[in-house]
Design a protein around this motif. Structure first.
Motif, PDB file in Angstrom:
ATOM      1  N   MET A  70      -4.537  17.125  -7.745  1.00  0.00           N
ATOM      2  CA  MET A  70      -4.126  16.368  -6.572  1.00  0.00           C
ATOM      3  C   MET A  70      -5.383  15.850  -5.855  1.00  0.00           C
ATOM      4  O   MET A  70      -6.416  16.503  -5.823  1.00  0.00           O
ATOM      5  N   ASN A  71      -5.276  14.677  -5.269  1.00  0.00           N
ATOM      6  CA  ASN A  71      -6.399  14.096  -4.532  1.00  0.00           C
ATOM      7  C   ASN A  71      -6.761  14.949  -3.324  1.00  0.00           C
ATOM      8  O   ASN A  71      -5.916  15.590  -2.723  1.00  0.00           O
ATOM      9  N   SER A  72      -8.034  14.891  -2.969  1.00  0.00           N
ATOM     10  CA  SER A  72      -8.446  15.542  -1.726  1.00  0.00           C
ATOM     11  C   SER A  72      -8.752  14.506  -0.654  1.00  0.00           C
ATOM     12  O   SER A  72      -8.759  14.823   0.525  1.00  0.00           O
ATOM     13  N   LEU A  73      -9.005  13.249  -1.072  1.00  0.00           N
ATOM     14  CA  LEU A  73      -9.183  12.125  -0.136  1.00  0.00           C
ATOM     15  C   LEU A  73      -8.129  11.080  -0.451  1.00  0.00           C
ATOM     16  O   LEU A  73      -7.884  10.776  -1.622  1.00  0.00           O
ATOM     17  N   PHE A  74      -7.529  10.544   0.590  1.00  0.00           N
ATOM     18  CA  PHE A  74      -6.518   9.500   0.444  1.00  0.00           C
ATOM     19  C   PHE A  74      -6.960   8.287   1.242  1.00  0.00           C
ATOM     20  O   PHE A  74      -7.608   8.424   2.283  1.00  0.00           O
ATOM     21  N   ILE A  75      -6.591   7.099   0.772  1.00  0.00           N
ATOM     22  CA  ILE A  75      -6.964   5.863   1.455  1.00  0.00           C
ATOM     23  C   ILE A  75      -5.713   5.028   1.674  1.00  0.00           C
ATOM     24  O   ILE A  75      -4.926   4.803   0.741  1.00  0.00           O
ATOM     25  N   ILE A  76      -5.542   4.557   2.907  1.00  0.00           N
ATOM     26  CA  ILE A  76      -4.506   3.574   3.228  1.00  0.00           C
ATOM     27  C   ILE A  76      -5.170   2.458   4.027  1.00  0.00           C
ATOM     28  O   ILE A  76      -6.301   2.599   4.488  1.00  0.00           O
ATOM     29  N   ALA A  77      -4.469   1.354   4.175  1.00  0.00           N
ATOM     30  CA  ALA A  77      -5.012   0.205   4.896  1.00  0.00           C
ATOM     31  C   ALA A  77      -4.017  -0.257   5.958  1.00  0.00           C
ATOM     32  O   ALA A  77      -3.273  -1.222   5.756  1.00  0.00           O
ATOM     33  N   PRO A  78      -3.973   0.422   7.095  1.00  0.00           N
ATOM     34  CA  PRO A  78      -3.050   0.027   8.168  1.00  0.00           C
ATOM     35  C   PRO A  78      -3.364  -1.369   8.718  1.00  0.00           C
ATOM     36  O   PRO A  78      -4.508  -1.840   8.665  1.00  0.00           O
ATOM     37  N   TYR A  79      -2.332  -2.000   9.252  1.00  0.00           N
ATOM     38  CA  TYR A  79      -2.435  -3.315   9.884  1.00  0.00           C
ATOM     39  C   TYR A  79      -1.295  -3.426  10.882  1.00  0.00           C
ATOM     40  O   TYR A  79      -0.382  -2.604  10.880  1.00  0.00           O
ATOM     41  N   LYS A  80      -1.371  -4.455  11.716  1.00  0.00           N
ATOM     42  CA  LYS A  80      -0.279  -4.633  12.682  1.00  0.00           C
ATOM     43  C   LYS A  80       0.738  -5.639  12.148  1.00  0.00           C
ATOM     44  O   LYS A  80       0.384  -6.703  11.649  1.00  0.00           O
ATOM     45  N   TYR A  81       2.001  -5.256  12.271  1.00  0.00           N
ATOM     46  CA  TYR A  81       3.127  -6.120  11.908  1.00  0.00           C
ATOM     47  C   TYR A  81       4.081  -6.113  13.087  1.00  0.00           C
ATOM     48  O   TYR A  81       4.523  -5.038  13.513  1.00  0.00           O
ATOM     49  N   GLU A  82       4.357  -7.298  13.627  1.00  0.00           N
ATOM     50  CA  GLU A  82       5.241  -7.414  14.788  1.00  0.00           C
ATOM     51  C   GLU A  82       4.759  -6.521  15.932  1.00  0.00           C
ATOM     52  O   GLU A  82       5.559  -5.920  16.652  1.00  0.00           O
ATOM     53  N   GLY A  83       3.427  -6.376  16.049  1.00  0.00           N
ATOM     54  CA  GLY A  83       2.847  -5.608  17.142  1.00  0.00           C
ATOM     55  C   GLY A  83       2.814  -4.101  16.935  1.00  0.00           C
ATOM     56  O   GLY A  83       2.436  -3.358  17.837  1.00  0.00           O
ATOM     57  N   ILE A  84       3.190  -3.631  15.736  1.00  0.00           N
ATOM     58  CA  ILE A  84       3.246  -2.201  15.443  1.00  0.00           C
ATOM     59  C   ILE A  84       2.314  -1.892  14.273  1.00  0.00           C
ATOM     60  O   ILE A  84       2.285  -2.630  13.280  1.00  0.00           O
ATOM     61  N   VAL A  86       1.381  -0.413  10.919  1.00  0.00           N
ATOM     62  CA  VAL A  86       2.125  -0.034   9.717  1.00  0.00           C
ATOM     63  C   VAL A  86       1.141   0.068   8.554  1.00  0.00           C
ATOM     64  O   VAL A  86      -0.017  -0.359   8.671  1.00  0.00           O
ATOM     65  N   PHE A  87       1.616   0.593   7.434  1.00  0.00           N
ATOM     66  CA  PHE A  87       0.820   0.561   6.211  1.00  0.00           C
ATOM     67  C   PHE A  87       1.740   0.488   5.005  1.00  0.00           C
ATOM     68  O   PHE A  87       2.914   0.840   5.075  1.00  0.00           O
ATOM     69  N   ASP A  88       1.178  -0.006   3.918  1.00  0.00           N
ATOM     70  CA  ASP A  88       1.872  -0.082   2.638  1.00  0.00           C
ATOM     71  C   ASP A  88       1.138   0.834   1.665  1.00  0.00           C
ATOM     72  O   ASP A  88      -0.098   0.882   1.668  1.00  0.00           O
ATOM     73  N   ASP A  89       1.864   1.525   0.846  1.00  0.00           N
ATOM     74  CA  ASP A  89       1.261   2.286  -0.241  1.00  0.00           C
ATOM     75  C   ASP A  89       2.248   2.306  -1.402  1.00  0.00           C
ATOM     76  O   ASP A  89       3.077   3.218  -1.521  1.00  0.00           O
ATOM     77  N   PRO A  90       2.198   1.264  -2.232  1.00  0.00           N
ATOM     78  CA  PRO A  90       3.153   1.185  -3.343  1.00  0.00           C
ATOM     79  C   PRO A  90       3.067   2.362  -4.312  1.00  0.00           C
ATOM     80  O   PRO A  90       4.044   2.690  -4.973  1.00  0.00           O
ATOM     81  N   ARG A  91       1.925   3.050  -4.360  1.00  0.00           N
ATOM     82  CA  ARG A  91       1.785   4.210  -5.251  1.00  0.00           C
ATOM     83  C   ARG A  91       2.781   5.310  -4.898  1.00  0.00           C
ATOM     84  O   ARG A  91       3.206   6.063  -5.763  1.00  0.00           O
ATOM     85  N   VAL A  92       3.145   5.401  -3.610  1.00  0.00           N
ATOM     86  CA  VAL A  92       4.081   6.443  -3.187  1.00  0.00           C
ATOM     87  C   VAL A  92       5.397   5.863  -2.654  1.00  0.00           C
ATOM     88  O   VAL A  92       6.200   6.576  -2.075  1.00  0.00           O
ATOM     89  N   GLY A  93       5.590   4.553  -2.836  1.00  0.00           N
ATOM     90  CA  GLY A  93       6.855   3.922  -2.473  1.00  0.00           C
ATOM     91  C   GLY A  93       7.027   3.579  -1.005  1.00  0.00           C
ATOM     92  O   GLY A  93       8.159   3.525  -0.525  1.00  0.00           O
TER      93      GLY A  93
END
Length: 113
Positions: free
Chosen positions: A1-15, A17-24
């Motif tokens: 299992m990974n010990s470091l994870f990376i996501i790329a948050p951004y704002k959508y409609e002022g909130i 959010v993030f996408d991570d297709p690897r985990v759905g």
């Protein structure tokens, strides 16, 4: 299992959010204080609303910016505190896409993309 994870948050409609297709996950929102914490973490990042890199781990790693401590479960998610800033935020059950159980600590680093 990974010990470091990376996501790329951004704002959508002022909130935040993030996408991570690897985990759905698509446009998974940060709410209930987690959004305010992201505002504080990114206050000096240019164009953070357009997206930034967030690395997180249950273990300390070189250059981490913030340490969050587990408080309690609620509504299937978990509350974490950022003691140095006196801030609390709730992480929804999407946390379990990365961890089998809620870590006692989370270490975070943010940077521009």
């Amino acid at each position: 299992m990974n010990s470091l994870f990376i996501i790329a948050p951004y704002k959508y409609e002022g909130i935040w959010v993030f996408d991570d297709p690897r985990v759905g996950l698509t446009q998974e929102p940060f709410v209930s204080g987690a959004d305010t914490i992201i505002d504080a973490l990114t206050e000096n990042l240019p164009n953070a609303a357009e997206g930034f890199q967030l690395i997180f781990s249950p273990d300390p790693f070189p250059g981490f910016h913030a340490r969050f401590t587990w408080n309690r479960p609620e509504y299937g998610g978990n509350w974490y505190s950022w003691p140095e800033r006196n801030m609390d935020g709730w992480l929804c059950p999407a946390l379990f896409k990365y961890f089998e159980s809620a870590p006692q600590e989370l270490f975070v680093k943010v940077s521009a993309r």
